[in-house]
Design an enzyme around this catalytic site. Structure first.
Site, PDB file in Angstrom:
ATOM      1  CG  ASP A   1      59.535 -28.608 -36.453  1.00 23.09           C
ATOM      2  OD1 ASP A   1      60.139 -29.395 -35.697  1.00 23.09           O
ATOM      3  OD2 ASP A   1      60.107 -27.741 -37.136  1.00 23.09           O
TER       4      ASP A   1
ATOM      5  CG  ASP B   1      55.817 -32.535 -39.929  1.00 22.82           C
ATOM      6  OD1 ASP B   1      56.912 -32.218 -40.431  1.00 22.82           O
ATOM      7  OD2 ASP B   1      55.088 -31.728 -39.317  1.00 22.82           O
TER       8      ASP B   1
END
Length: 270
Positions: A21, A19
């Site tokens: 952020d 991922d």
């Protein structure tokens, strides 16, 4: 419609999916993109304020299945009517800022996976035009981002492929795995948010990174490793957590951060 292509792997049979952020980088890539788009005159001040508020609320309260539509509308709405060349040109300003926010522990982790013979990918709801160049700059195999339909050089606000959020990340990962021959049971996934539970459940080696409360509960219940990375902008080290272990894929494994509650039998395999 823009052409949807899959990133070719290197012949490896497993991969590591990150991922973006608050996992690979500290903070929000969407906020950084919005600031630069406003400075370039691509986003009106009113739209910038709306997007910034939405990003802030998402960061504070997270997301659930009920908010997926809102997240999709926010991501696609942010580029609707924007010229693709203008968005791509923002990389000159956006990428250096995102690279500066890459967590050192995360970069070392990517390098460890590469040396172990795994292809590495960013998987993010952020626009593909941002995700792919960032992955390339970090020496990763590729990036899986949200693709939008482009007509006459302008974004229409419609999806062109899976929306890379929630279960949409899994759809994109499975498509990529089938294309490149990855065994997801032998693959790894990293995220900070319970919204990425589908992504984490799709692989044999899920890892929670600075997890939110819901993800931490799930990780502890299922014995998933919990890795605490520091941030460049502020500390997120949870000094009150007990049972810090230097086993498995934690400090002893590759010195990428602190690991909590890690079963010793599921080691980072080379």
């Amino acid at each position: 419609m823009s052409e949807y292509t899959l990133t070719a792997g290197t012949g490896n049979t497993s991969a590591a999916f990150f991922d973006l952020d608050r996992t690979l980088i500290s903070g929000s890539s969407a906020f950084t993109l919005a600031i630069e788009a406003r400075r370039a005159g691509l986003v009106p001040t009113r739209q910038f304020a709306k997007d910034a508020t939405g990003a802030a609320l998402f960061k504070l309260f997270g997301a659930s299945d009920n908010t997926t539509d809102e997240v999709r509308k926010r991501i696609l709405g942010a580029v609707e009517g924007m010229e693709r060349d203008g968005l791509v040109a923002l990389n000159a300003e956006v990428l250096p800022k995102l690279i500066d926010r890459v967590r050192p522990e995360a970069k070392r982790l990517v390098d460890r996976h590469r040396r172990a013979g795994r292809d590495c990918f960013i998987v993010s709801a952020a626009p593909q035009e941002i995700v792919e160049p960032l992955a390339t700059a970090l020496g990763m195999t590729g990036g899986i981002g949200t693709r939008s339909v482009v007509v006459d050089g302008v974004y229409t606000g419609e999806l062109d492929g899976p929306f890379c959020y929630g279960t949409g990340k899994v759809d994109a990962m499975k498509e990529l795995a089938e294309w490149n021959g990855y065994d997801l049971e032998q693959s790894y996934a990293y995220s900070d948010s319970a919204s990425d539970l589908p992504m984490l459940e799709a692989v044999g080696h899920p890892v929670a990174v600075n997890p939110d409360a819901a993800l931490e509960r799930r990780a502890r219940a299922d014995g998933w490793p919990i890795v605490i990375f520091s941030q460049r902008t502020k500390s997120m080290l949870r000094r009150t957590l007990s049972g810090i272990a230097a086993t498995g894929i934690g400090v002893a494994g590759f010195a990428a951060g602190r690991t909590i509650g890690r079963p010793p039998q599921r080691r980072f395999r080379r």
